[in-house]
Scaffold this active site. Structure first.
Site, PDB file in Angstrom:
ATOM      1  N   THR A  13       3.963   1.079  -2.925  1.00 12.07           N
ATOM      2  CA  THR A  13       2.678   0.664  -2.352  1.00 12.07           C
ATOM      3  C   THR A  13       2.118   1.751  -1.451  1.00 12.07           C
ATOM      4  OG1 THR A  13       3.514  -1.600  -2.359  1.00 12.07           O
ATOM      5  CG2 THR A  13       1.508  -1.189  -1.123  1.00 12.07           C
ATOM      6  N   THR A  14       2.994   2.386  -0.650  1.00 15.87           N
ATOM      7  CA  THR A  14       2.555   3.455   0.248  1.00 15.87           C
ATOM      8  C   THR A  14       2.026   4.642  -0.541  1.00 15.87           C
ATOM      9  OG1 THR A  14       4.262   2.726   1.799  1.00 15.87           O
ATOM     10  CG2 THR A  14       3.254   4.860   2.237  1.00 15.87           C
ATOM     11  N   TYR A  65       0.278 -11.728  -8.099  1.00 12.19           N
ATOM     12  CA  TYR A  65      -0.910 -12.423  -8.597  1.00 12.19           C
ATOM     13  C   TYR A  65      -0.608 -13.550  -9.573  1.00 12.19           C
ATOM     14  CZ  TYR A  65      -5.704 -13.406  -9.941  1.00 12.19           C
ATOM     15  OH  TYR A  65      -6.889 -14.039 -10.163  1.00 12.19           O
ATOM     16  N   TYR A  67      12.337  -5.705  -5.022  1.00 10.95           N
ATOM     17  CA  TYR A  67      11.416  -5.550  -3.889  1.00 10.95           C
ATOM     18  C   TYR A  67      10.732  -6.883  -3.637  1.00 10.95           C
ATOM     19  CZ  TYR A  67       7.472  -3.519  -1.205  1.00 10.95           C
ATOM     20  OH  TYR A  67       6.529  -3.220  -0.260  1.00 10.95           O
ATOM     21  N   ARG A  83       2.244  -9.591  -0.066  1.00  5.70           N
ATOM     22  CA  ARG A  83       1.417  -8.925  -1.073  1.00  5.70           C
ATOM     23  C   ARG A  83       1.482  -9.606  -2.435  1.00  5.70           C
ATOM     24  NH1 ARG A  83      -0.811  -3.666  -0.232  1.00  5.70           N
ATOM     25  NH2 ARG A  83      -0.185  -2.742   1.747  1.00  5.70           N
ATOM     26  N   LYS A 140      15.023  -4.571  -1.378  1.00  7.12           N
ATOM     27  CA  LYS A 140      14.148  -4.172  -0.280  1.00  7.12           C
ATOM     28  C   LYS A 140      13.475  -5.452   0.207  1.00  7.12           C
ATOM     29  CE  LYS A 140       9.944  -1.662   0.954  1.00  7.12           C
ATOM     30  NZ  LYS A 140       8.788  -0.872   0.487  1.00  7.12           N
ATOM     31  N   ILE A 145      13.608   1.231   3.564  1.00  8.06           N
ATOM     32  CA  ILE A 145      12.587   1.948   2.808  1.00  8.06           C
ATOM     33  C   ILE A 145      11.357   1.931   3.701  1.00  8.06           C
ATOM     34  CG2 ILE A 145      11.128   1.939   0.751  1.00  8.06           C
ATOM     35  CD1 ILE A 145      13.511   0.841  -0.800  1.00  8.06           C
TER      36      ILE A 145
END
Length: 289
Positions: A43-44, A106, A132, A137, A161, A201
């Site tokens: 994402t980063t 989603y 993750y 999100r 994570k 992370i």
């Protein structure tokens, strides 16, 4: 297998194109400052705005730049199982050490859907998978019982994570699921290590890798007094990384520091002047600018 600090690296852009020279400069800086590995196109790294071709090219380039010096963890998740499998196979083929696979976003699968999704990915590759979990999100929580089932069935599902502020869930993962847990929230790294986690992370490690590595190493070695000192020193910076949507603050900070970050891709945009001033003050307090 996974222990220490793994920066989730930014993807630097110039004129809306990936700046591969900047990518190499940033990676070398992080490795020189003692990180355990590099996490690419998470994402980063603005993965939602990269084309599939760009996504794959960044993974391949990161593996090439790192050249075996530290571990490379490739972001290879998707809310489409077949797409996640394709990215995961590619990551393995080009030499990544592991993949980071996000819970599908989603479409909000059930726990059984999550189990089947990650199971299909695990069956498609041989390298380790870091699950993750980031409910803020994805709108779905990967529950410890599901992780336990996956870890028992698939030997290459190696870690989680956990970007979930619920420390009770972290305890369940470590104690019941018996899986390696890496913090997905910088400010919770210290308490998660205290519970038995093995590292992080990280977003903030893009900016202060040496100090964050020191904090994590102190904690992993049981010196929580020294770890706390660094935690509280860096705490304002950790908080500042989320005054706007990640990675807006971290890219803004790196640009202020003269490091290659460049612009953001829409729909992300530059930070507001109000928040930029707050971030600037935090960086000044730490002597970073």
């Amino acid at each position: 297998m996974f222990k220490g600090v793994y920066p989730a690296i930014i993807t630097p852009f110039k004129n809306n194109e990936i700046d591969y020279n900047g990518l190499e400069e940033n990676i070398n800086f992080l490795i020189e400052n003692g990180v355990s590995g590099i996490v690419a196109v998470g994402t980063t790294g603005e993965s939602p705005t990269l084309s599939h071709e760009e996504h794959k090219k960044v993974i391949e380039k990161v593996v090439e730049i790192v050249d075996g010096r530290v571990q490379v963890i490739a972001g290879a998740g998707s809310n489409c199982t077949e797409e996640a499998i394709e990215l995961s196979i590619f990551a393995e083929d080009v030499g990544a050490d592991a993949v980071l696979s996000i819970a599908p976003y989603y479409n909000k699968p059930t726990q059984e859907g999550l189990r089947r999704h990650f199971g299909k990915i695990a069956e498609s590759i041989n390298i380790p998978i870091i699950l993750y979990n980031v409910p803020s999100r994805t709108s779905v929580n990967l529950e410890p019982k599901t992780v336990k089932l996956l870890a028992e069935e698939y030997s290459n599902i190696s870690a989680v994570k956990e970007a979930n502020p619920n420390l009770s869930q972290v305890s369940e993962l470590i104690h019941d699921a018996k899986i390696t847990v890496l913090s997905g929230n910088d400010e919770l790294t210290l308490p998660i290590i205290a519970l038995g986690g093995k590292g992080v992370i990280s977003v903030v490690a893009n900016i202060v890798p040496k100090e964050f590595v020191e904090m994590v190493n102190y904690a992993l070695n049981g010196d929580f007094e020294k770890a706390r000192e660094i935690h509280y020193k860096l705490f304002p910076l950790m908080k500042a990384m989320f005054i706007e949507t990640n990675p807006i603050p971290v890219k803004t900070a790196l640009n202020m520091m003269g490091r290659p970050a460049g612009e953001l891709r829409l729909p992300l945009c530059e930070m507001s002047e109000e928040h930029k001033k707050i971030l600037e003050n935090v960086l000044k307090e730490l002597g970073l600018i």
